[in-house]
Design a protein around this motif. Structure first.
Motif, PDB file in Angstrom:
ATOM      1  N   GLY A 114       1.062  -1.096  -0.117  1.00 30.87           N
ATOM      2  CA  GLY A 114      -0.261  -0.156   0.077  1.00 30.87           C
ATOM      3  C   GLY A 114       0.602   1.627   0.113  1.00 30.87           C
ATOM      4  N   GLN A 115       1.121   2.453   0.705  1.00 30.00           N
ATOM      5  CA  GLN A 115       1.467   3.132   0.909  1.00 30.00           C
ATOM      6  C   GLN A 115       3.050   2.490   2.281  1.00 30.00           C
ATOM      7  OE1 GLN A 115      -1.634   4.757   2.993  1.00 30.00           O
ATOM      8  NE2 GLN A 115      -0.319   6.542   2.174  1.00 30.00           N
ATOM      9  N   LEU A 137       7.511   1.070  -6.293  1.00 32.63           N
ATOM     10  CA  LEU A 137       7.073   1.342  -7.173  1.00 32.63           C
ATOM     11  C   LEU A 137       6.328   0.199  -8.399  1.00 32.63           C
ATOM     12  CD1 LEU A 137       8.193   4.831  -8.052  1.00 32.63           C
ATOM     13  CD2 LEU A 137       5.928   4.231  -7.117  1.00 32.63           C
ATOM     14  N   ALA A 138       7.485  -0.164  -8.407  1.00 29.48           N
ATOM     15  CA  ALA A 138       7.668  -2.054  -9.572  1.00 29.48           C
ATOM     16  C   ALA A 138       6.861  -2.525  -8.792  1.00 29.48           C
ATOM     17  CB  ALA A 138       8.818  -2.465  -9.438  1.00 29.48           C
ATOM     18  N   ALA A 139       6.487  -2.581  -7.155  1.00 23.18           N
ATOM     19  CA  ALA A 139       5.879  -3.619  -6.086  1.00 23.18           C
ATOM     20  C   ALA A 139       3.872  -3.226  -6.280  1.00 23.18           C
ATOM     21  CB  ALA A 139       6.410  -3.896  -4.755  1.00 23.18           C
ATOM     22  N   GLY A 140       4.103  -1.955  -6.909  1.00 23.40           N
ATOM     23  CA  GLY A 140       2.776  -1.154  -7.552  1.00 23.40           C
ATOM     24  C   GLY A 140       2.307  -0.181  -5.474  1.00 23.40           C
ATOM     25  N   ASN A 141       3.209   0.665  -4.709  1.00 27.26           N
ATOM     26  CA  ASN A 141       2.754   1.054  -4.136  1.00 27.26           C
ATOM     27  C   ASN A 141       3.161   2.515  -4.273  1.00 27.26           C
ATOM     28  OD1 ASN A 141       3.410  -1.125  -1.571  1.00 27.26           O
ATOM     29  ND2 ASN A 141       4.615  -1.675  -2.602  1.00 27.26           N
ATOM     30  N   THR A 142       2.770   3.441  -3.295  1.00 29.23           N
ATOM     31  CA  THR A 142       2.628   4.301  -3.333  1.00 29.23           C
ATOM     32  C   THR A 142       3.599   4.922  -2.772  1.00 29.23           C
ATOM     33  OG1 THR A 142       1.246   4.880  -1.150  1.00 29.23           O
ATOM     34  CG2 THR A 142      -0.003   5.147  -3.300  1.00 29.23           C
ATOM     35  N   VAL A 143       4.539   5.958  -3.025  1.00 26.74           N
ATOM     36  CA  VAL A 143       5.933   5.787  -1.552  1.00 26.74           C
ATOM     37  C   VAL A 143       6.036   7.749  -1.377  1.00 26.74           C
ATOM     38  CG1 VAL A 143       8.302   5.685  -2.144  1.00 26.74           C
ATOM     39  CG2 VAL A 143       7.251   4.442  -3.493  1.00 26.74           C
ATOM     40  N   GLU A 169       0.703  12.286  -5.056  1.00 22.76           N
ATOM     41  CA  GLU A 169      -0.417  10.740  -4.823  1.00 22.76           C
ATOM     42  C   GLU A 169       0.518   9.715  -5.067  1.00 22.76           C
ATOM     43  OE1 GLU A 169      -1.838  12.921  -7.263  1.00 22.76           O
ATOM     44  OE2 GLU A 169      -2.425  12.473  -8.314  1.00 22.76           O
ATOM     45  N   LEU A 170       1.381   9.631  -5.994  1.00 21.79           N
ATOM     46  CA  LEU A 170       2.165   8.396  -6.333  1.00 21.79           C
ATOM     47  C   LEU A 170       3.555   8.063  -5.325  1.00 21.79           C
ATOM     48  CD1 LEU A 170       2.467   5.691  -7.680  1.00 21.79           C
ATOM     49  CD2 LEU A 170       3.850   7.722  -9.573  1.00 21.79           C
ATOM     50  N   VAL A 171       4.094   8.874  -5.846  1.00 22.16           N
ATOM     51  CA  VAL A 171       5.165   9.429  -5.071  1.00 22.16           C
ATOM     52  C   VAL A 171       5.397  10.639  -4.750  1.00 22.16           C
ATOM     53  CG1 VAL A 171       6.407   9.037  -7.192  1.00 22.16           C
ATOM     54  CG2 VAL A 171       7.886   8.857  -5.453  1.00 22.16           C
ATOM     55  N   ARG A 172       6.289  10.641  -3.992  1.00 19.56           N
ATOM     56  CA  ARG A 172       6.684  12.234  -3.639  1.00 19.56           C
ATOM     57  C   ARG A 172       7.987  12.107  -2.464  1.00 19.56           C
ATOM     58  NH1 ARG A 172       4.597  16.687  -0.553  1.00 19.56           N
ATOM     59  NH2 ARG A 172       6.451  18.181  -0.378  1.00 19.56           N
ATOM     60  N   VAL A 173       8.840  13.511  -2.879  1.00 24.77           N
ATOM     61  CA  VAL A 173      10.141  12.973  -2.097  1.00 24.77           C
ATOM     62  C   VAL A 173       9.610  14.639  -0.889  1.00 24.77           C
ATOM     63  CG1 VAL A 173      12.366  14.069  -1.779  1.00 24.77           C
ATOM     64  CG2 VAL A 173      12.017  12.918  -3.780  1.00 24.77           C
TER      65      VAL A 173
END
Ligand code: NAD
Length: 468
Positions: A114-115, A137-143, A169-173
């Motif tokens: 999940g997250q 991300l490859a495994a389908g999570n958000t980060v 909402e998908l990936v953020r630093v």
């Protein structure tokens, strides 16, 4: 896209909620979407190789070669691995089913947790932030990834690059210091991937326990490096000097101390000196490829170490650039900080041994390290050490390189951490392996149901074990 607001707790929890909704929508699941994101990241990293090198030079004085070879390339190889293998990895894996459950199918389904929260250190700020991001991300999570505040140029660059190319909402630093890390750890993540010190690792584990969140802890330790009397001293010295001076020794798997067979100690020290001159002519403190220490505090800590033994090599420092020569120390008391703390810099204590058992005892008296290095021509000797010690990873006649092969798991044991990643191991780390059994309605053996008097116990004992 708009730049983000400062990472205050309310905006972090808002980000967390948006990622929660995004994951729940199923948007991260299709393999084609994951591949598209990975491809985008590959293009972004490739387009920014020079900007990355510049940031890493600013943060740590890394040369362009080192920046590419030890950071950018590892991220690109990890992306490449998933671009080639993700379709295969996401497929349910079929396993055998016992006869008792005849006419059914057993499968392992890899589902994203999940997250994911990634907390990263400063020493390989790009690699240690983005490599876990790629796996998650490859495994389908958000980060959400928080780089270290001690490598601010690389951290800012990663924030900008991800922000400009991915929906947050998908990936953020998220950038910030300890307070930001603490605020992030208050939130209920589905997986936490932490790389850093053992002390902070314990805090992260405690925070994760409050939400029963699974963790990977990639921590540090004191990695021994054994040089046996039959080793090729020239090659061993070149590889050890490289392993200890890349990133000025600020590498989690850098050789931390040397154990050298007493008959070759003198010759080996000479080879080490020659190797330093060869790799950084005329001397490291005047060579553009030689990196610096990350901060004054860390520089002072290392400078203290220089006084905790008899100098056999090096010992000079350049205060204005925070650089320390590769330095070899003999006769360090084993209770001195240089031998009780992880060194994490270009200082190398050296000890000698007579018998293999002595070297083994020295290693085993200390907590299991992140890596173990053995230089020898005798497989019997390296096997003896490998079989009788524990460590996260190990190399024979090499150092550091095991982590560059993504077909090998990378991770620690004991105080050096828990869990593993890189390539297929990252996919497993960031996925929940869900057990799925699919049955038909027929047959439906009545003997499995109570009352259990349909079969004599003698028959049950005889056959059940064979059928299940
Ligand atoms: P660190 O533990 O100080 O910091 C790591 C991250 O944790 C940073 O993002 C930091 O902001 C955050 N942090 C710091 N204090 C915190 C706190 N009290 N609560 C919550 N978060 C906090 O580590 P570092 O100094 O950045 O890195 C050096 C250490 O990392 C060394 O021990 C090294 O061996 C280890 N390391 C391990 C690996 C590995 O792969 N096993 C790789 C690189 C570094």
């Amino acid at each position: 896209m708009q730049r983000s607001e400062p990472a205050v707790a309310s905006s972090l929890s808002d980000l967390w909620s948006r990622q929660r909704r995004h994951f729940a929508s199923g948007a991260t699941l299709p393999v084609e979407t994951r591949l598209r994101h990975l491809k985008t990241l590959e293009v972004v990293v490739e387009k920014n190789v020079d900007a990355i090198a510049k940031a890493l030079y600013e943060d740590l004085g890394k040369s362009a070669f080192e920046a590419y070879g030890t950071e950018t390339l590892i991220v690109l190889k990890e992306i490449e691995y998933f671009l080639h293998n993700l379709r295969h990895l996401v497929r349910p894996r079929r396993v055998d089913t016992p006869l008792f459950f005849a006419i059914s199918r057993s499968e392992i389904h890899y589902q994203p947790y999940g997250q994911v929260l990634v907390l990263a250190p400063w020493n390989y700020p790009l690699q240690l932030t983005l490599t876990p991001v790629v796996g998650a991300l490859a495994a389908g999570n958000t980060v959400v990834a928080k780089p270290s505040e001690f490598a601010p140029a690389t951290a800012a660059l990663m924030e900008r690059l991800l922000h400009d190319n991915f929906p947050e909402e998908l990936v953020r630093v998220v950038n910030g210091g300890v307070d930001t890390a603490r605020s992030l750890l208050e939130l209920a993540w589905d997986y936490i991937f932490f790389t850093g010190s053992t002390a902070v690792g314990k805090l992260v584990y405690e925070a994760a326990a409050r939400h029963l969140t699974p963790v990977t802890l990639e921590l540090g330790g004191k990695s021994p490096c054994v040089v046996h009397r039959d080793a090729d001293l020239k090659v061993a010295a070149m590889r050890i000097v490289w392993g200890k001076t890349v990133n000025a020794g600020q590498t989690c798997v850098a050789p931390d101390y040397l154990l050298v067979h007493e008959t070759v100690q003198e010759a080996f020290v000479e080879e080490l000196k020659k190797s330093v001159r060869k790799q950084y002519p005329p001397e490291p403190l005047h060579h553009p490829d030689y990196p610096r220490i990350v901060s004054r505090r860390h520089f002072e800590r290392l400078r203290e170490f220089l006084g905790q033994g008899r100098l056999l090599m090096g010992g000079r420092v350049k205060e204005e650039t925070l650089q320390i020569e590769p330095s070899l120390l003999a006769d360090c008391p084993t209770d001195a900080p240089v031998m009780t703390e992880e060194i994490f810099g270009p200082v190398l204590p050296i000890y000698t041994y007579k018998e293999a058992q002595e070297a083994l005892d020295f290693i085993r008296q200390r907590p299991a390290p992140l890596a173990l290095y053995v230089f020898t021509r005798q497989e019997k000797f390296s096997d003896f050490l490998l079989q009788n010690t524990q460590s996260g990873g190990a190399c024979v006649n090499e150092c550091l390189m095991h982590l560059a092969n993504h077909r090998l798991p990378f991770g620690g044991i004991g105080p050096a951490g828990m869990g593993r990643y890189h390539g297929p191991f990252s996919f497993e780390t960031f996925s929940h392996a869900r057990a799925v059994m699919k049955r038909q309605f027929f047959p439906d053996l009545p003997q499995r149901y109570p009352p259990y008097n349909k079969l004599p116990m003698s028959l049950v004992k005889r056959f059940l074990k064979k059928l299940v």
